[in-house]
Motif scaffolding. Structure first.
Motif, PDB file in Angstrom:
ATOM      1  N   ASN A 118     -30.938 -19.852   9.455  1.00 48.89           N
ATOM      2  CA  ASN A 118     -31.869 -20.525  10.367  1.00 48.89           C
ATOM      3  C   ASN A 118     -31.151 -21.059  11.592  1.00 48.89           C
ATOM      4  OD1 ASN A 118     -34.063 -20.028   8.691  1.00 48.89           O
ATOM      5  ND2 ASN A 118     -33.854 -21.970   7.597  1.00 48.89           N
ATOM      6  N   TRP A 119     -29.959 -21.599  11.381  1.00 47.45           N
ATOM      7  CA  TRP A 119     -29.155 -22.089  12.503  1.00 47.45           C
ATOM      8  C   TRP A 119     -28.875 -20.959  13.499  1.00 47.45           C
ATOM      9  CZ3 TRP A 119     -24.325 -19.935  13.409  1.00 47.45           C
ATOM     10  CH2 TRP A 119     -23.600 -20.506  14.449  1.00 47.45           C
ATOM     11  N   SER A 120     -28.524 -19.782  12.988  1.00 48.86           N
ATOM     12  CA  SER A 120     -28.188 -18.663  13.884  1.00 48.86           C
ATOM     13  C   SER A 120     -29.379 -18.314  14.771  1.00 48.86           C
ATOM     14  CB  SER A 120     -27.739 -17.442  13.072  1.00 48.86           C
ATOM     15  OG  SER A 120     -28.813 -16.867  12.345  1.00 48.86           O
ATOM     16  N   HIS A 121     -30.590 -18.381  14.222  1.00 49.86           N
ATOM     17  CA  HIS A 121     -31.787 -18.075  15.012  1.00 49.86           C
ATOM     18  C   HIS A 121     -32.075 -19.200  16.012  1.00 49.86           C
ATOM     19  CE1 HIS A 121     -33.256 -14.311  13.191  1.00 49.86           C
ATOM     20  NE2 HIS A 121     -32.592 -14.741  12.127  1.00 49.86           N
ATOM     21  N   GLU A 122     -31.837 -20.428  15.605  1.00 48.83           N
ATOM     22  CA  GLU A 122     -31.997 -21.568  16.529  1.00 48.83           C
ATOM     23  C   GLU A 122     -31.069 -21.408  17.727  1.00 48.83           C
ATOM     24  OE1 GLU A 122     -33.970 -24.130  16.652  1.00 48.83           O
ATOM     25  OE2 GLU A 122     -34.826 -24.389  14.654  1.00 48.83           O
ATOM     26  N   ASN A 175     -19.022 -32.725  34.230  1.00 50.35           N
ATOM     27  CA  ASN A 175     -19.944 -33.677  33.610  1.00 50.35           C
ATOM     28  C   ASN A 175     -21.137 -32.980  32.965  1.00 50.35           C
ATOM     29  OD1 ASN A 175     -18.590 -36.091  34.337  1.00 50.35           O
ATOM     30  ND2 ASN A 175     -19.394 -35.924  36.423  1.00 50.35           N
ATOM     31  N   GLY A 176     -21.870 -33.740  32.153  1.00 51.53           N
ATOM     32  CA  GLY A 176     -23.123 -33.259  31.595  1.00 51.53           C
ATOM     33  C   GLY A 176     -22.948 -32.396  30.365  1.00 51.53           C
ATOM     34  N   ASN A 177     -23.933 -32.437  29.474  1.00 48.78           N
ATOM     35  CA  ASN A 177     -23.942 -31.624  28.261  1.00 48.78           C
ATOM     36  C   ASN A 177     -22.585 -31.619  27.541  1.00 48.78           C
ATOM     37  OD1 ASN A 177     -26.679 -30.750  28.567  1.00 48.78           O
ATOM     38  ND2 ASN A 177     -25.997 -29.285  30.102  1.00 48.78           N
ATOM     39  N   PRO A 178     -22.189 -32.760  26.985  1.00 48.33           N
ATOM     40  CA  PRO A 178     -20.879 -32.832  26.328  1.00 48.33           C
ATOM     41  C   PRO A 178     -20.731 -31.817  25.204  1.00 48.33           C
ATOM     42  CG  PRO A 178     -22.247 -34.723  25.740  1.00 48.33           C
ATOM     43  CD  PRO A 178     -22.941 -34.027  26.860  1.00 48.33           C
ATOM     44  N   LEU A 191     -23.452 -24.271  30.311  1.00 45.55           N
ATOM     45  CA  LEU A 191     -23.932 -25.575  29.866  1.00 45.55           C
ATOM     46  C   LEU A 191     -23.592 -26.666  30.880  1.00 45.55           C
ATOM     47  CD1 LEU A 191     -23.056 -25.553  26.061  1.00 45.55           C
ATOM     48  CD2 LEU A 191     -25.326 -25.951  27.021  1.00 45.55           C
ATOM     49  N   LYS A 192     -22.431 -26.537  31.489  1.00 45.17           N
ATOM     50  CA  LYS A 192     -21.967 -27.540  32.446  1.00 45.17           C
ATOM     51  C   LYS A 192     -22.512 -27.316  33.857  1.00 45.17           C
ATOM     52  CE  LYS A 192     -19.199 -29.942  29.763  1.00 45.17           C
ATOM     53  NZ  LYS A 192     -19.341 -31.395  29.548  1.00 45.17           N
ATOM     54  N   GLY A 193     -23.148 -26.162  34.058  1.00 43.27           N
ATOM     55  CA  GLY A 193     -23.643 -25.853  35.397  1.00 43.27           C
ATOM     56  C   GLY A 193     -22.543 -25.522  36.379  1.00 43.27           C
ATOM     57  N   ALA A 194     -21.403 -25.074  35.862  1.00 38.16           N
ATOM     58  CA  ALA A 194     -20.254 -24.755  36.723  1.00 38.16           C
ATOM     59  C   ALA A 194     -20.401 -23.352  37.314  1.00 38.16           C
ATOM     60  CB  ALA A 194     -18.959 -24.857  35.925  1.00 38.16           C
ATOM     61  N   GLN A 195     -20.155 -23.238  38.608  1.00 36.50           N
ATOM     62  CA  GLN A 195     -20.192 -21.947  39.278  1.00 36.50           C
ATOM     63  C   GLN A 195     -18.819 -21.286  39.182  1.00 36.50           C
ATOM     64  OE1 GLN A 195     -23.134 -20.755  40.600  1.00 36.50           O
ATOM     65  NE2 GLN A 195     -23.959 -22.617  39.649  1.00 36.50           N
ATOM     66  N   GLY A 210     -23.296 -29.574  15.923  1.00 38.04           N
ATOM     67  CA  GLY A 210     -23.074 -30.708  16.809  1.00 38.04           C
ATOM     68  C   GLY A 210     -24.168 -31.755  16.729  1.00 38.04           C
ATOM     69  N   GLY A 211     -25.031 -31.689  15.727  1.00 39.17           N
ATOM     70  CA  GLY A 211     -26.134 -32.641  15.602  1.00 39.17           C
ATOM     71  C   GLY A 211     -27.425 -32.038  16.120  1.00 39.17           C
ATOM     72  N   GLU A 212     -28.055 -32.726  17.081  1.00 41.35           N
ATOM     73  CA  GLU A 212     -29.303 -32.233  17.664  1.00 41.35           C
ATOM     74  C   GLU A 212     -29.066 -31.411  18.921  1.00 41.35           C
ATOM     75  OE1 GLU A 212     -32.505 -32.436  16.433  1.00 41.35           O
ATOM     76  OE2 GLU A 212     -31.375 -33.045  14.661  1.00 41.35           O
ATOM     77  N   ALA A 213     -27.825 -31.346  19.353  1.00 41.65           N
ATOM     78  CA  ALA A 213     -27.495 -30.582  20.563  1.00 41.65           C
ATOM     79  C   ALA A 213     -26.328 -29.648  20.283  1.00 41.65           C
ATOM     80  CB  ALA A 213     -27.153 -31.530  21.714  1.00 41.65           C
ATOM     81  N   LEU A 214     -26.258 -28.566  21.047  1.00 36.76           N
ATOM     82  CA  LEU A 214     -25.189 -27.583  20.913  1.00 36.76           C
ATOM     83  C   LEU A 214     -23.842 -28.238  21.189  1.00 36.76           C
ATOM     84  CD1 LEU A 214     -25.629 -24.479  20.378  1.00 36.76           C
ATOM     85  CD2 LEU A 214     -25.048 -24.143  22.769  1.00 36.76           C
ATOM     86  N   GLY A 215     -22.867 -28.003  20.320  1.00 34.60           N
ATOM     87  CA  GLY A 215     -21.539 -28.569  20.492  1.00 34.60           C
ATOM     88  C   GLY A 215     -20.458 -27.514  20.323  1.00 34.60           C
ATOM     89  N   LEU A 216     -19.222 -27.970  20.236  1.00 36.86           N
ATOM     90  CA  LEU A 216     -18.070 -27.076  20.154  1.00 36.86           C
ATOM     91  C   LEU A 216     -18.184 -26.075  19.003  1.00 36.86           C
ATOM     92  CD1 LEU A 216     -15.122 -26.367  21.084  1.00 36.86           C
ATOM     93  CD2 LEU A 216     -14.344 -27.994  19.360  1.00 36.86           C
ATOM     94  N   VAL A 217     -18.507 -26.560  17.813  1.00 32.23           N
ATOM     95  CA  VAL A 217     -18.558 -25.676  16.641  1.00 32.23           C
ATOM     96  C   VAL A 217     -19.674 -24.642  16.793  1.00 32.23           C
ATOM     97  CG1 VAL A 217     -18.706 -25.578  14.131  1.00 32.23           C
ATOM     98  CG2 VAL A 217     -17.649 -27.560  15.241  1.00 32.23           C
ATOM     99  N   ASP A 218     -20.794 -25.052  17.374  1.00 32.04           N
ATOM    100  CA  ASP A 218     -21.899 -24.112  17.603  1.00 32.04           C
ATOM    101  C   ASP A 218     -21.497 -23.036  18.608  1.00 32.04           C
ATOM    102  OD1 ASP A 218     -24.065 -25.635  16.082  1.00 32.04           O
ATOM    103  OD2 ASP A 218     -23.394 -27.139  17.526  1.00 32.04           O
TER     104      ASP A 218
END
Length: 225
Positions: free
Chosen positions: A189-193, A83-86, A29-33, A149-157
């Motif tokens: 439904n969440w699991s499929h999302e 940075n990015g995608n908190p 998610l963070k784009g970290a290598q 996490g709302g409309e975006a993937l977060g810690l709990v997801d």
């Protein structure tokens, strides 16, 4: 504020582990290598003993030779470092809630499901299944948006990928029926999302290593006849 301190990043982990995977997903998610180094509890490498001499477990994130252990701690470190995608909310109260529910999944959901899957006594299994369903119902009630996490993937997801990916695999292996659309429509439904997100699809491990490891673990617990 997070800064992109790339440097040398290594991840010691085990393919098929939900704890390793959540770190891989966060880094993606963070784009970290990073360099992935396969390890496990049966054949502990010298690197694992060097970087995690106390618990001797994976995952371990090594950033510029500084080891960070425990997957939930690693997730917060990743969020604060790149940075990015908190992954966590900015405000203190939502952050605290996210930490609580992530810990709830680890301490309540994983243990209940494992108990249901690994218990051979019929009455004890029924009790464990009931406990698992109670935990899933709590998560069902907590899910208010598209993601935890709302409309975006977060810690709990991210932590909840255990429910989305590993739980159905366990159900298939041992013949349980826990996460159904009838009992838990929002969670189902969440699991499929979650599983349909490109970033998740690209990083999910193959099921075979997990199947083999879990089956071997179950066989080791099977009472001798």
């Amino acid at each position: 504020m997070a800064e992109n301190h790339e440097g040398e990043v290594k991840l010691l982990g085990f393919v098929g582990s939900p704890f390793t995977y959540r770190v891989q997903l966060a880094l993606k998610l963070k784009g970290a290598q990073y360099e992935f180094l396969e390890d496990n509890l049966e054949h502990q490498s010298q690197l694992l003993l060097k970087y995690n001499p106390i618990h001797k477990k994976v995952p371990v994130l090594v950033h510029n030779e500084k080891p960070i252990i425990e997957s939930l701690v690693i997730l917060e470190y990743v969020d604060e470092t790149w940075n990015g995608n908190p992954i966590l909310p900015e405000e203190p109260y939502p952050r605290a809630l996210a930490r609580f529910w992530a810990k709830f999944i680890d301490e309540k959901c994983l243990s209940a499901v494992w108990k249901a899957a690994s218990t051979f006594d019929e009455k004890e299994r029924e009790k464990a299944v009931e406990e698992s369903q109670e935990v899933l119902q709590i998560l069902e009630n907590e899910l208010k948006d598209k993601f935890f996490g709302g409309e975006a993937l977060g810690l709990v997801d991210i932590v909840g990928t255990f429910v989305a990916f590993w739980l159905p695999a366990i159900e298939q292996l041992v013949g349980l029926e826990l996460l159904t659309s009838e009992k838990f429509p929002k969670l189902y439904n969440w699991s499929h999302e979650v599983l349909n997100l490109p970033v998740v699809k690209e990083t999910l491990p193959p099921r075979e290593p997990f199947f083999a490891a879990f089956k071997a673990r179950l066989e080791s617990l099977t009472p001798s006849k």
